[in-house]
Design an enzyme around this catalytic site. Structure first.
Site, PDB file in Angstrom:
ATOM      1  N   HIS C  16      -6.049 -20.829  17.136  1.00  8.92           N
ATOM      2  CA  HIS C  16      -6.156 -21.095  15.410  1.00  8.92           C
ATOM      3  C   HIS C  16      -5.847 -22.573  14.939  1.00  8.92           C
ATOM      4  O   HIS C  16      -4.842 -23.060  15.794  1.00  8.92           O
ATOM      5  CB  HIS C  16      -5.871 -19.959  14.762  1.00  8.92           C
ATOM      6  CG  HIS C  16      -4.125 -20.021  14.307  1.00  8.92           C
ATOM      7  ND1 HIS C  16      -3.838 -19.203  13.288  1.00  8.92           N
ATOM      8  CD2 HIS C  16      -3.255 -20.482  15.314  1.00  8.92           C
ATOM      9  CE1 HIS C  16      -2.296 -19.605  13.423  1.00  8.92           C
ATOM     10  NE2 HIS C  16      -2.133 -20.309  14.532  1.00  8.92           N
ATOM     11  N   CYS C  35       1.343 -27.105  13.130  1.00 11.97           N
ATOM     12  CA  CYS C  35       0.396 -25.870  13.047  1.00 11.97           C
ATOM     13  C   CYS C  35      -0.954 -26.452  12.482  1.00 11.97           C
ATOM     14  O   CYS C  35      -1.870 -25.137  12.672  1.00 11.97           O
ATOM     15  CB  CYS C  35       0.931 -24.921  12.326  1.00 11.97           C
ATOM     16  SG  CYS C  35       2.508 -24.211  12.925  1.00 11.97           S
ATOM     17  N   HIS C  41      -4.132 -24.711  18.396  1.00 18.58           N
ATOM     18  CA  HIS C  41      -3.098 -24.375  19.198  1.00 18.58           C
ATOM     19  C   HIS C  41      -3.519 -22.803  19.354  1.00 18.58           C
ATOM     20  O   HIS C  41      -4.502 -22.352  18.699  1.00 18.58           O
ATOM     21  CB  HIS C  41      -1.527 -24.624  18.909  1.00 18.58           C
ATOM     22  CG  HIS C  41      -1.270 -24.009  17.602  1.00 18.58           C
ATOM     23  ND1 HIS C  41      -1.804 -24.300  16.302  1.00 18.58           N
ATOM     24  CD2 HIS C  41      -0.471 -22.824  17.221  1.00 18.58           C
ATOM     25  CE1 HIS C  41      -1.179 -23.704  15.472  1.00 18.58           C
ATOM     26  NE2 HIS C  41      -0.569 -22.620  15.846  1.00 18.58           N
ATOM     27  N   HIS C  43      -1.815 -18.230  20.441  1.00 16.03           N
ATOM     28  CA  HIS C  43      -0.827 -17.441  20.414  1.00 16.03           C
ATOM     29  C   HIS C  43      -1.223 -16.270  21.272  1.00 16.03           C
ATOM     30  O   HIS C  43      -2.512 -15.970  21.329  1.00 16.03           O
ATOM     31  CB  HIS C  43      -0.427 -16.939  19.072  1.00 16.03           C
ATOM     32  CG  HIS C  43       0.143 -18.025  18.281  1.00 16.03           C
ATOM     33  ND1 HIS C  43       1.396 -18.548  18.548  1.00 16.03           N
ATOM     34  CD2 HIS C  43      -0.280 -18.744  17.135  1.00 16.03           C
ATOM     35  CE1 HIS C  43       1.778 -19.523  17.402  1.00 16.03           C
ATOM     36  NE2 HIS C  43       0.606 -19.709  16.588  1.00 16.03           N
ATOM     37  N   ASP C  81     -10.104 -11.246  20.457  1.00 18.83           N
ATOM     38  CA  ASP C  81      -9.649 -11.602  21.623  1.00 18.83           C
ATOM     39  C   ASP C  81     -10.249 -12.967  22.577  1.00 18.83           C
ATOM     40  O   ASP C  81     -11.501 -12.658  22.532  1.00 18.83           O
ATOM     41  CB  ASP C  81      -9.316 -10.586  22.713  1.00 18.83           C
ATOM     42  CG  ASP C  81      -8.677 -10.933  23.898  1.00 18.83           C
ATOM     43  OD1 ASP C  81      -7.633 -11.639  23.815  1.00 18.83           O
ATOM     44  OD2 ASP C  81      -9.003 -10.261  24.970  1.00 18.83           O
ATOM     45  N   HIS C  82      -9.536 -14.011  22.803  1.00 12.85           N
ATOM     46  CA  HIS C  82     -10.158 -14.884  23.478  1.00 12.85           C
ATOM     47  C   HIS C  82     -10.997 -15.875  22.634  1.00 12.85           C
ATOM     48  O   HIS C  82     -11.934 -16.445  23.060  1.00 12.85           O
ATOM     49  CB  HIS C  82     -10.671 -14.801  24.713  1.00 12.85           C
ATOM     50  CG  HIS C  82      -9.775 -14.379  25.882  1.00 12.85           C
ATOM     51  ND1 HIS C  82      -8.881 -13.517  25.984  1.00 12.85           N
ATOM     52  CD2 HIS C  82      -9.231 -15.312  26.869  1.00 12.85           C
ATOM     53  CE1 HIS C  82      -8.054 -13.625  26.942  1.00 12.85           C
ATOM     54  NE2 HIS C  82      -8.306 -14.545  27.643  1.00 12.85           N
ATOM     55  N   GLU C 126       3.125 -12.885  15.880  1.00 14.15           N
ATOM     56  CA  GLU C 126       2.485 -14.453  16.088  1.00 14.15           C
ATOM     57  C   GLU C 126       3.290 -14.861  17.359  1.00 14.15           C
ATOM     58  O   GLU C 126       2.684 -15.326  18.331  1.00 14.15           O
ATOM     59  CB  GLU C 126       2.621 -15.307  15.041  1.00 14.15           C
ATOM     60  CG  GLU C 126       1.688 -16.297  15.278  1.00 14.15           C
ATOM     61  CD  GLU C 126       1.508 -17.360  13.791  1.00 14.15           C
ATOM     62  OE1 GLU C 126       0.498 -17.013  13.478  1.00 14.15           O
ATOM     63  OE2 GLU C 126       2.443 -18.190  13.582  1.00 14.15           O
TER      64      GLU C 126
END
Lengths: 137, 137, 137, 137, 137, 137
Positions: C16, C35, C41, C43, C81-82, C126
Site C-alpha cells: 500500500h 509512507c 511499501h 506489511h 492477501d498479496h 500493521e
C-alpha cells in the site's frame, strides 16, 4: 551459489502420555510424574522445519516453501494433528512420545521425502518453555 | 484512588475432546469434526486473569500478584494441569469442555475466592489463533 | 447463558501507500512522509476478529470458529492477501488505506455476513508496534 | 466518522525497588519480599499507549503515530529509560514505583499533552507475566 | 577470551514481487503464483544480525551494539525500509527479491563494513512463518 | 541413539550498570553512555539453556527437564533474580556485567553441575532486541 537455510513453521495439537510399556505403572509414575497420567494430557506442538541448500539461480529459492508446507501437512500434520500419539500413531506404539522422540520421528518421516542434497533440521516446541532440536544422527 | 486492572499470566496443559453426551457419536463428529476424536487431543492453554480495583495507597498494589499467582495455582492449575478435562474434572462431566466453557468454569472458580470489590475477567488461549474472553454473565 | 467473546487470528500480506488523491504529491509527502512512496511499501497485517454472544447450550460454542475462519478467508484474505490495496481493492479506490481505514473496511465487510446478535470487534496490526481496534461507529 | 483506537508500543529499561518510605525496612520486606531489595532490581517495561478518537476524513488517521511516538519518547522514555525510578524520577520520590503506579504516572504525564478529545489508555508490562491497564480514574 | 555471539534485531517494511525478468509473465505466475502479482505485495521484514567474536576484556563487549544498530540503519534500513525492492533497490534490478536473496544481499552489504575477525550470520523473517538464515557461502 | 538438543527457558529480573572499575566515571560514561548510570537500571533477562546428548532408550529423554529446571533455579535464578548484579553477585565484583559476561558466567556455573557428556549452550536475552549465545571457549 550461496547456501541458505529456509525455515517453515507449522503446528499440531495432540494428546499423549509419557509411558514406557516395559515398565509397571508405578515405575512410569515414578519416572515421569504427572506426565504419565493414564488419561493423557496434551499440547499445542509448534514445529519448525529447516532445509539448507543452494539458492537456485532462476527462482531465488532454496526450496519452494509452498511445496514444503504441503509436505509438512501430508507427512506430519495429517498424521499427528488432533490425534492421541500413544494410541493412534504407529511410530509410538512401542516408543515413548517424549518431545525428543517426536522430533526424531518427524525428522525420519520428512527425511524420506526431502531430497538428500538438503540438510534437514527439526525444531519442536512442546510448550513455549520446553523445546528440542534434531538434525539427524 | 485510581482504578487499575492488573493481569497475571499462567498456563496448563490438558487433554480434551469436544463432546455432547446427549448426542450420538455420529452427531458429535458431524458437529465437532476431528475435535471430537474419542481418543482425545490436547492443548497448551494460556490463561490471563485480570482484576480491576483501586490502587491501595500504602502498597501501590491493586491486588498482591504473588497471592493471585498462588490462587491461580490452587484453584486452576492444580485442577486442570496435565489432566484429561472430560474424564478428570468434575465440572466437565456433563459440560462440553469447549474453550468458552473452560473460561466460564475458570471464572466461576476464581470468582468464589476473589473479593467482590474486584471486577474479574478471564482470557483463555486454546491455541495462539483461538482464544476467548469472559467477564461474568 | 453466559456471554463470551471468541477471538480468531488471521493474516494477510499486502502493498500500500498512504495517499489522498485530492492532494498534490508534495502535500501527500508532507503529511505522510516515506509512507507515501509512490512505488509502494508493504506489511504483514495480523488480524484478530472478535465476536461476542451467548454460549450455545448444546455445542458450548459462541460461534463455530471453523466457520469464522472460512468467512475471514472469503471476505478478507481473498480480497486483501498479496494485493496492492490502493490499486486492486475497490474500497480503497478513493479511500486512503491507513490501518484505521483498513480496519473499518474489514469491519464493514464482516458485519454484513455475521448475524446481528453478535457484537463484532476488529483488531488489526500493521506492524508489531502499530495497531488499531474498531467496534463499529 | 468512525471512532477507532490506535495503539503504539514503546519500551524502557529501569531499576526500581518496591518501597514505602513511611514503613521500616522490616515492614517493607514483609510486604514486598525480594522486590524490596534495597540494592534494587530492574525490568524491561513494555508500554502500549492507546488513543481513541474519530478517523480524520482527509488523512485516514486518528492521530499521527509518528507524533505519538515522539511524545512517548520525550514524556516517558527520556524520563524513565535507563533510570533508577526511586532515585531519579521525581514522581516516585514519595510514591512506590509499583507497576500500577508507574502506569498511573505515565497516564498523567501523557494526558497533559494529548488533546482531551482523545480517550487515553495505558497498558504497561513489568514482565511478560505481570501487566496492568489504566484508563484514568 | 571467550567467543560469544551477539544478536541485534531490526526491521523494515517493503513492497516486492517475485519476478525473474528473463521469464514471461505467464512463466513467472506459473512458478511464483500470487507472489508474482505485478502490482506488488509487501511484508514486515524482521532482521537479526549476529556477530561472533571474542569478548573484549576492558568493555565486556563482543561488539558495541549501539554501533551495530547504527550500521544496520545506514546499510540496511535506509536502503530497504518503505521501499519497493524491485524498483528502488539496485541489487534487485536483475535479482529476484526472494527472502533468500534479500538475506544474501543483506549479508554482503554488512560483510563489507564489519571487520573480518567477526563471523556474521543473517536471519531474516519474511513472515512469522517463513524465514531464512545465511552465514556466507 | 540419536543426539538431540533439549532447550529450557527461564528468566530473572535484575539491576546492573555497565562499569569498568579500572576506569574513571568519565571514561565509563564515554564508553557505556546511559548504560553506565551510577544509580543502575535493569532488565528482564530471558534465559535458554540448551543441552545436547543422546536420547535415553528407556525414558526417551536427553535430560530430565524437571531436573534441569531445578538446576537453573538453584544455580542461576537464586543467584541473580531480583539482585543488583554489580553489588550482590560475586562474579561481577570485578567483571563488567555486560550481557556477554553474564552469559559466560551462567555457562561456567552450569557447566560445573552438568555432566561432561552433554554439550551446553547458553542463550541470554537482555532485551527482546539484544541477545547473546555462548557455547564455551
Amino acid at each position: 551459489m550461496p547456501r541458505v537455510t529456509v525455515h517453515r513453521k507449522a503446528h499440531f495439537n495432540a494428546a499423549h502420555r509419557l509411558f514406557n510399556p516395559k515398565w509397571t505403572d508405578d515405575k512410569n509414575f515414578e519416572v515421569f510424574g504427572k506426565c504419565s497420567n493414564p488419561n493423557y494430557h496434551g499440547h499445542n506442538y509448534e514445529l519448525i522445519v529447516s532445509l539448507t541448500g543452494e539458492v537456485d539461480a532462476e527462482t531465488g529459492y532454496v526450496y519452494d516453501l509452498g511445496i514444503l508446507k504441503d509436505l509438512i501437512k501430508t507427512e506430519i500434520e495429517d498424521a499427528f494433528d488432533h490425534k492421541n500419539l500413544n494410541l493412534e500413531v504407529e511410530e509410538f506404539e512401542k516408543l515413548n512420545p517424549s518431545v525428543e522422540n517426536i522430533a526424531v520421528v518427524t525428522y525420519d518421516k520428512l527425511r524420506k521425502v526431502i531430497e538428500k542434497e538438503y540438510d534437514l533440521t527439526i525444531t519442536l516446541y512442546e510448550t513455549p518453555r520446553n523445546f528440542v532440536t534434531y538434525s539427524g544422527s
